[in-house]
Design an enzyme around this catalytic site. Structure first.
Site, short mmCIF file in Angstrom:
data_model
loop_
_atom_site.label_atom_id
_atom_site.label_comp_id
_atom_site.label_asym_id
_atom_site.label_seq_id
_atom_site.Cartn_x
_atom_site.Cartn_y
_atom_site.Cartn_z
N GLU A 147 0.85 -1.18 0.00
CA GLU A 147 0.00 0.00 0.00
C GLU A 147 0.89 1.23 0.00
O GLU A 147 1.88 1.29 0.74
CB GLU A 147 -0.91 -0.10 1.23
CG GLU A 147 -1.14 1.13 2.01
CD GLU A 147 -1.81 0.85 3.37
OE1 GLU A 147 -2.28 -0.26 3.64
OE2 GLU A 147 -1.82 1.77 4.18
N HIS A 178 -2.29 -5.99 11.13
CA HIS A 178 -3.25 -6.97 10.62
C HIS A 178 -3.13 -8.32 11.31
O HIS A 178 -2.83 -9.33 10.67
CB HIS A 178 -3.05 -7.18 9.11
CG HIS A 178 -3.23 -5.95 8.27
ND1 HIS A 178 -2.77 -5.85 6.97
CD2 HIS A 178 -3.84 -4.77 8.54
CE1 HIS A 178 -3.08 -4.67 6.47
NE2 HIS A 178 -3.72 -3.98 7.40
N ASN A 181 -5.37 -6.15 2.51
CA ASN A 181 -5.87 -5.69 3.79
C ASN A 181 -7.07 -6.55 4.19
O ASN A 181 -7.88 -6.92 3.35
CB ASN A 181 -6.27 -4.22 3.71
CG ASN A 181 -5.21 -3.38 3.02
OD1 ASN A 181 -4.90 -3.60 1.84
ND2 ASN A 181 -4.63 -2.47 3.72
#
Ligand code: FAD
Length: 500
Positions: A355, A440, A478
């Protein structure tokens, strides 16, 4: 209230808990949610609910006297700041070799996250949840999750000229120059609202350095979507500032659940016990795993399978920054909401999806920051520590070497082509990689291993797991859209079969 008899108790108000509550209530069930964090509905003395990244105060972190920022250095100097200890919205939970960031409050991670709402490519789904039928996920549950989460896309024409996305355009240009594929990434942040922020016709949030400590405007967090819909049924109550500590079979049917009511200093002000016929664990990968390994080890739920606590991964998270050439300014005004990724997952030599992250310092830094999600195969285990009464996680920082190797396959070629270098002043002094933290957390109570194929804890009828702990360590992108879609799939099966 103490002594209450409840049909259904949901522990935690993140993605899994919010989906469970809405679907159970819509099927006519009465649902009580308890949440460890605050409700984040009342403004502070500055008139705002949340503080921003440039001026963190007590609202920023969960019970810390100093901030623990992901990018904790600048020009090689630490810039964490002293703050009053308060039940703030972002927890930096420290295990021996990894710090795991998690949202605390009604809405869980949706309050603090960047809103990137990414559906994985179907070709990789077999590596994410091998026991789940991809067709039902891509035909039914991913679309349902995206619709209910209010996922939207940036207007690409606006993006090309918006000053607040210069950092993303520079990230794209430098990636494409080395032959990498970039892709626009959907989000739950309302991009029409962001246009108004840039035009100065609405109060700024993404354009005011607000994200990891909450967004005052613009973001469709769960309290505005699933949880609002759940409460609107009239069948759901949400009780904040209650920390579940124990779940055990009740004398008759159901389970007794013990919880501590806490104040904003984290002190217990009351201990309550309720009885619930059905209990959904939705405390997140870390919260649910900690609760379950503790119940098993202390004898409250001794028949939980021995696989409980295993299969934990960090979604391959590593962070890194590059210093661009002087002609590649990244902008002093940066939207905190990422909209672009570099997709190198097809590279079997080291899979990564990076990202292009904002670095909202308020000044021109010429830096490009990236959060790479990589195919790191290492998995860790939670275990109860009878000495401390806490739960340990045996993740080793060195295991992130696999993630770094994969990320370097993107950023080494970009640096070579651009004649640029890595920043070594943001994650420590002379430290290139942000490899000691994760955004995450996934796994710890893996679907079809610790539970049946729908999240039932089979040795205890009426106990369910419905959050990120079901996912075995990686989602290739994600994670929250996958957590939401899996919860939608599982709750549909549970309602159809267990609520006859
Ligand atoms: P959570 O959302 O963590 O919810 C669990 C809830 O349970 C929490 O509110 C917690 O306070 C509560 N709880 C825990 N223990 C107890 C207990 N004992 N008693 C009562 N309540 C308890 N993902 C994306 O997909 N896109 C992104 O852009 C993105 N950005 C992120 C940025 C940051 C800074 C962070 C921290 C995460 C980000 N994530 C992102 C990850 C995403 O937010 C999580 O994967 C997601 O929130 C996990 O959902 P969950 O339902 O499993 O648990």
């Amino acid at each position: 209230t103490d002594g209450a008899q409840l049909p259904i108790l949901v522990i935690g108000s993140g993605y899994g808990g919010a989906v469970a509550a809405l679907r159970l209530a819509s099927a006519g069930q009465q649902v009580a949610i308890v949440e460890k964090g605050m409700s984040w509905s009342a403004p502070g003395s500055d008139g705002k609910i949340f503080c921003n990244m440039l001026n963190p105060d007590g609202r920023s972190f969960w019970l810390r006297t100093k901030t623990s920022q992901p990018v904790s250095y600048f020009m090689g100097a630490p810039y964490d700041k002293t703050i009053p200890s308060y039940t703030g919205v972002l927890d930096a939970e420290q295990f021996s070799q990894i710090r795991i960031y998690q949202g605390r409050g009604v809405g869980g991670g949706s309050l603090v996250n960047g809103g990137m709402a990414v559906t994985p490519k179907q070709q990789y789904f077999g590596s994410i949840l091998p026991s789940v039928d991809p067709a039902e996920m891509y035909n039914t549950y991913y679309p349902r999750a995206n619709a209910n989460l209010k996922v939207n896309n940036v207007d690409q024409t606006w993006f090309e000229s918006a000053s607040c996305y210069q950092f993303a355009r520079v990230g794209r240009k430098t990636a494409q120059a080395s032959g990498f594929t970039t892709t626009f990434v959907p989000n739950v942040y309302d991009f029409n609202y962001m246009k108004q922020e840039l035009a100065n016709t609405a109060p700024r949030s993404a354009l005011n350095a607000e994200v990891i400590y909450g967004n005052n405007y613009g973001k469709n967090s769960l309290d505005k979507t699933y949880l609002a819909a759940a409460v609107a049924t009239g069948k759901v109550t949400i009780t904040p500032q209650h920390v579940v500590t124990k779940v055990a079979p009740a004398a008759g049917t159901g389970y007794t659940v013990t919880m501590n009511q806490i104040d904003t200093s984290g002190n217990t002000v009351a201990t309550k016990t309720v009885t619930a016929q059905k209990v959904f664990f939705a405390a997140g990968s870390v919260g649910t795993s900690k609760l379950l390994v503790t119940q098993k080890a202390t004898g409250a739920l001794p028949n939980l399978p021995s696989s409980v606590g295993t299969g934990w991964g960090n979604n391959g998270n590593v962070m890194v920054a590059r210093q661009n050439q002087a002609w590649d300014a990244t902008g002093s005004l940066q939207a905190t909401i990422p909209v672009m990724g570099i997709d190198n997952w097809a590279d079997s030599g080291g899979r990564a999806f990076a990202e292009i992250s904002p670095f909202p310092a308020g000044i021109e830094t010429f830096a490009s920051l990236y959060l790479a999600i990589t195919d790191n195969p290492n998995r860790a285990t939670f275990s109860y520590n009878s000495g401390t009464g806490g739960v340990d996680l045996n993740w080793q920082q060195a295991w992130n070497g696999a993630g770094i190797t994969a990320a370097k396959r993107i950023f080494d070629p970009i640096n070579a082509k651009q004649a640029t270098i890595y920043r070594t002043d943001l994650f420590g002094l002379y430290k290139t990689w942000g490899d000691d933290f994760a955004y995450h957390p996934l796994g710890g109570c893996v679907l079809n291993q610790s539970t049946d194929n729908y999240g039932r804890l089979q040795s205890y009828p009426g106990l369910y797991v419905i959050d990120g702990s079901l996912i075995p360590g990686n989602t290739t992108v994600n994670p929250f859209v996958t957590i939401t879609a899996l919860a939608e799939r599982n709750i549909e099966n549970i309602i159809a079969n267990d609520f006859k």
